[in-house]
Motif scaffolding. Structure first.
Motif, PDB file in Angstrom:
ATOM      1  N   THR A 154       0.838  -1.189   0.000  1.00  6.14           N
ATOM      2  CA  THR A 154       0.000   0.000   0.000  1.00  6.14           C
ATOM      3  C   THR A 154       0.875   1.242   0.000  1.00  6.14           C
ATOM      4  N   LEU A 204      -7.436   1.532  -1.351  1.00  6.32           N
ATOM      5  CA  LEU A 204      -7.297   0.626  -2.483  1.00  6.32           C
ATOM      6  C   LEU A 204      -8.382  -0.436  -2.434  1.00  6.32           C
ATOM      7  N   PHE A 262      -9.950  -4.130  -3.430  1.00  4.18           N
ATOM      8  CA  PHE A 262      -9.555  -5.509  -3.685  1.00  4.18           C
ATOM      9  C   PHE A 262     -10.790  -6.393  -3.646  1.00  4.18           C
ATOM     10  N   TYR A 288      -6.192  -7.240  -6.934  1.00  2.00           N
ATOM     11  CA  TYR A 288      -6.247  -5.775  -6.955  1.00  2.00           C
ATOM     12  C   TYR A 288      -7.212  -5.303  -8.028  1.00  2.00           C
TER      13      TYR A 288
END
Length: 1024
Positions: free
Chosen positions: A747, A837, A839, A849
């Motif tokens: 990250t 982010l 996922f 991802y």
């Protein structure tokens, strides 16, 4: 004496035995009356005496060969018997033999301090001397380790002046078949221990060398002695083999120097660098791939020391040489001494030399060595040797069944693999788990520890130069003194802008040792912004980046002196040439303490760009250690590895998973001047690279080069890095099946570090590295940009399998949190960092991802994620690079996938593109796919979106229709499509329930998509 002829029967035998036995005891053997071949010593050095045999023969028009003995065997091995001696047979065939006599080290001045390097350099000097005398290229031959010397000298010289190399029982792939059938898993650590702890102090006397040789085949040794005693009454029967027996039993052995034995064990047993390459001669990196001249290797069918598979390793180690072999029905010693050698080995050698000197035909006894050596002999195991020997002595023998042997070997292999992996990884992970905020740990400290452990081991390989741990550590301390002289103090932020080279790594390590913070800078246009964000007032740079650094900073410290650019600009104030600072004259202040960094201290500052916004990534010593030890454990790095560092140091893959993991794994680091397809394969072979690090599309130029040869990468076992497109990953799997891919993902703040360790799911990010922060995927409303809460509990809901959500990392260490932290997320009193982010987690628990939350595109059909599109299109064989972007307002964005085609590919088909996207639901696919001429990449080789405009209709652009197919995007189509309205879905694709939160795989219908492919469209692939 022949005994008493008039005494018959038993009494005569007893008397003859007594008389002959007394002569053996008094004289050491029988007087055979043989005379050694004449020679003259033509050169004497401290390392050797050079013999020129048959000195009275001018040798006009003759070929010349230099013969090299092993370290533990006398040079007389080439002249043991008058009739079958090597030098005599070669001379009769019109060849002048020269023999290098190293003497016995225990009788030579400085002999016990000799190293392998000393021997190779001595051989190289002899080649120059003889070549200068005879005026032509010479042939180089060697028995056993002498043949290893011949290979190494030929590689060191790049074959210059050498017409061919001939070896006799000389192992190359040592670990493929060790003497006595020893398992490599046992021999490797044993060799390492002996090299490091025993032979740096001790040496091997001649009697011990002789005993070791005899123990290699104890049954044969015992049998030969029994035969000798049984025939002791018959002098005439013993005389033909007496010279050979005396040589083996008494006269043929010399001492080994301890340093030479240690180097042999370390480089060519423990690290097996005759095969992998990257061994060191006089500070230069050498690989057998540098051998260009022809090679003839004599292979003994019953050779227990230079076992066939080990000898045949030369064909893989020297791919650019024409390698031949001659199979001889003899053991190790019989290859060069005795009747078999006199009948086969030496006449064949003479024919080989004359053939390559244009004076004869190719020998009938030789043939090209087959690279696929299966079925050609795989080594002689101890059990086979013992079974065979007992059968010879006792007349009977019993072998285990094949099934039992294979089962035992399988168990042994598994046990060795598990044990070796545990020895490497458990201590690292245990140490990682013990780190607290006050624990002293840093890059500088790790390098200090490695230096104390193995100061003489190689660390940096660069441009054929080698730097040991001790040399690097000394350089680091000198740079620290220079930094102190320049006023740098602990905790101060200094920019580092340098190419990946030893001086850059030294600068970073020196800042760590001082306790300062290294701000890793790129040469991008936003340098000013980087310096401001990181609160940096000075830059450490190299001469190449001096101008760029001076343009944005008032104080520049330059490492790498001697460059005219530095000399002209250095004023000692704004631009300082640190090479002019004498570290011995620097007064070290009382506050200085080497390696003061604690786990909670800031160590590095990196930068990442999220959707165009420059973001600071602060890396504490703890997060550096997490990455370094975790990556080293995941990659299985050890002292046997050489890691080829391609990424720039300002990228996390360069700093953390290359430099950090290599230091944690105590491996060697090979550095390169950028990615060059031609140089790549050469350096991999020369350095003996086992692990290649990468970022993004860095490997694309290598894999797609027209002259790419997978055989050049035979030593590589692993590619590790981050950002590898699925298409390139698939190519590596297909073209380099012996190598694996280890993909990392971190990250932006480094709070979560993922790795796909086994590589079975191409494209997956895997799971958290051991002993790093745990992660979870929280349900996330992409439309409104917020986490979803369970109505019953009030806690955040974790996603179902294949549902897209926000990646969260457990904030266990309070001292290093740098991102947004939420409490009471999944249960009471927990703490989680929000990554930003997205996922999805599959049914096996592996993470995939989808892209950042900021990069998610809001279309009329819903949210579209860019990463699955990029990865899917990268798998199309004709596609080179892919970028995905959107145009328009949120809620009506048009998703555009821009691709470039590989060199030599004129076009692709919409059918191929649609099939590649088949696992993605139609509404999750890009609205437009366009072929463009170029996609630029960043310094870390990340593809960049430069033009975000709406593509114009044309012949190389396609739009997605209501069925998910792609059709030509014409002007009329552009005029009729309303991107603000949802795309109607075919009935077969309409979700039966509420699946709005599911990821692409949850709503994709690959069966429907496959049946929708029209036969005509499939046929179009061949037409285009």
């Amino acid at each position: 004496m022949a005994g008493l002829p008039n005494v018959g029967g038993t009494i005569g035998r007893i008397v003859a035995t007594a008389q002959n036995g007394l002569e053996v005891i008094r004289m050491g053997g029988f007087d055979t009356g043989t005379e050694p071949a004449p020679y003259r010593v033509v050169e004497t050095e401290q390392m050797y005496r050079l013999r020129r045999y048959f000195p009275d023969d001018p040798g006009d028009g003759y070929s010349h060969v230099i013969l090299i003995p092993p370290m533990m065997v006398s040079a007389n091995v080439y002249d043991v018997t008058e009739e079958n001696g090597a030098v005599s047979i070669l001379h009769k065939q019109g060849i002048i033999p020269w023999v290098i006599d190293f003497g016995s080290p225990d009788h030579e001045e400085g002999g016990m301090e000799r190293t392998l390097t000393d021997h190779v350099l001595a051989i190289s000097r002899v080649v120059d001397l003889v070549r200068g005398v005879v005026g032509r290229d010479i042939h180089l031959g060697g028995y056993s380790q002498g043949g290893m010397f011949a290979y190494q000298a030929a590689a060191y010289r790049r074959s210059e002046g050498i017409a061919s190399v001939v070896t006799y029982g000389s192992p190359v792939d040592v670990l493929a078949a060790l003497p006595l059938g020893l398992p490599a898993a046992l021999a490797v650590p044993g060799a390492e221990i002996l090299a490091d702890r025993v032979f740096h102090k001790l040496w091997i006397p001649s009697w011990l060398a002789r005993t070791g040789f005899q123990l290699a085949d104890p049954v044969k040794t015992a049998r030969s002695r029994i035969d000798f005693l049984r025939k002791l009454h018959d002098r005439d029967a013993l005389l033909p083999r007496e010279d050979q027996r005396r040589f083996i039993e008494q006269e043929g052995w010399v001492a080994w120097s301890g340093p030479a034995v240690a180097e042999l064990l370390r480089q060519f047993v423990s690290h097996n660098r005759m095969v992998s390459g990257g061994f060191v001669i006089d500070g230069d990196i050498v690989s057998l791939t540098e051998i260009r001249c022809p090679v003839l290797a004599f292979v003994g069918e019953t050779d227990d020391i230079g076992q066939p598979l080990a000898v045949r390793g030369i064909v893989d180690a020297s791919p650019d040489a024409d390698v031949y072999e001659a199979l001889v029905p003899a053991g190790h010693f019989g290859l060069v001494v005795g009747s078999t050698a006199g009948r086969l080995s030496w006449p064949t050698t003479a024919e080989w030399i004359r053939w390559h000197d244009g004076e004869g035909d190719e020998p009938a006894e030789i043939g090209p060595m087959d690279p696929d050596r299966k079925g050609r002999g795989s080594g002689i195991s101890w059990s086979n040797r013992l079974t065979y020997g007992v059968g010879q002595v006792a007349g009977a023998g019993t072998a285990l069944t094949k099934e039992i042997v294979e089962a035992v070997e399988s168990v042994q292999r598994t046990s060795r693999a598990v044990a070796a992996e545990s020895v490497r990884t458990v201590p690292r992970l245990f140490r990682l788990g013990q780190i607290q905020s006050s624990t002293r740990i840093s890059l500088g400290k790790l390098m200090s520890e490695n230096n104390r452990r193995t100061p003489d081991a190689e660390l940096f390989l660069f441009e054929d130069r080698v730097l040991t741990h001790e040399q690097v550590n000394t350089r680091i301390d000198n740079v620290v003194a220079g930094l102190i002289e320049c006023g740098v103090r602990p905790g101060e932020h200094l920019g580092v802008m340098m190419d990946p080279r030893p001086s850059a790594l030294v600068a970073i390590a020196a800042l760590s040792r001082l306790g300062a913070v290294a701000v890793l800078l790129s040469t991008a246009d936003d340098l000013d912004e980087m310096l401001t964000i990181a609160q940096t007032r000075a830059i450490v740079t190299d001469p190449v980046h001096l101008e760029a650094a001076a343009a944005v900073s008032d104080r520049v410290l330059v490492l790498g002196g001697g460059d005219q650019r530095v000399i002209d600009r250095a004023d000692g104030v704004e631009i300082v040439d640190m090479e002019q600072i004498d570290p011995d004259q620097v007064r070290i202040p009382a506050w200085y303490r080497p390696d003061p960094g604690h786990a909670g201290d800031l160590a590095f500052v990196l930068f990442t760009r999220v959707e165009g916004r420059l973001t600071r990534w602060s890396v504490t010593n703890h997060r550096f250690a997490m990455s370094a030890f975790g990556a080293a454990a995941a990659a299985g790095l050890s002292t046997y590895d050489t890691v080829y560092c391609l990424p720039p140091l300002h990228h996390a893959s360069g700093l953390l998973t290359t430099l950090g993991a290599t230091v944690a794994g105590r491996s060697r680091i090979a550095l390169s001047n950028g990615v060059d397809p031609g140089r790549f394969g050469q350096e991999v072979r020369r350095y003996g690279v086992t692990v290649v690090s990468y970022t993004w599309t860095m490997l694309r130029e290598v894999l797609h080069a027209s002259d790419f040869d997978p055989a050049q990468l035979s030593s590589v076992r692993l590619f590790m890095g981050s950002g590898l497109p699925t298409g390139l990953w698939t190519e590596i799997d297909e073209r380099l099946p012996r190598a694996k891919v280890l993909e990392f993902f971190a990250t932006a703040d480094g709070s979560a570090i993922l790795s796909n360790i086994d590589g079975s799911k191409i494209g997956a990010m895997g799971r958290p590295l051991p002993e790093t922060n745990d992660v979870a995927v929280a349900a996330y409303d992409t439309e409104h940009g917020q986490l979803e809460v369970d109505a019953n509990t009030g806690f955040v809901r974790q996603t179902e399998p294949n549902e897209v959500g926000m990646l969260m990392s457990h904030a266990g260490q309070r001292f290093e949190v740098s991102g947004q932290v939420l409490r009471d997320v999944f249960r009471r009193q927990d703490r989680w960092e929000v990554s930003g982010l997205l996922f999805r987690r599959d049914y096996d628990g592996d993470l995939w991802y989808m892209g950042s939350a900021a990069a998610s595109m809001r279309t009329a059909d819903g949210v579209v994620y860019p990463e699955p599109i990029r990865q899917a299109l990268s798998k199309v064989p004709s596609v080179d690079q892919v970028v995905v972007y959107s145009v328009g307002e949120p809620g009506a964005e048009v998703v555009v996938a821009a691709i470039t085609l590989r060199d030599g590919v004129a076009s692709t088909t919409p059918t191929l593109l649609r099939i590649a996207l088949g696992e993605i639901a139609a509404t999750q696919r890009p609205h437009l796919i366009t072929v463009i001429s170029d996609i630029p990449v960043s310094e870390s080789y990340r593809p960049l979106v430069v033009d975000r405009s709406m593509p114009r209709p044309g012949s190389r652009i396609w739009f997605r229709d209501v069925d998910g197919r792609y059709r030509r995007y014409t002007r009329s189509a552009a005029d009729t499509i309303d991107w603000s309205r949802p795309t109607p879905q075919p009935v077969s694709q309409r979700p039966s329930g509420d699946q709005s939160a599911a990821g692409p795989s949850a709503v994709a219908a690959p069966v429907v998509e496959t049946t929708a492919v029209e036969p005509a469209a499939v046929g179009d692939r061949s037409a285009e």
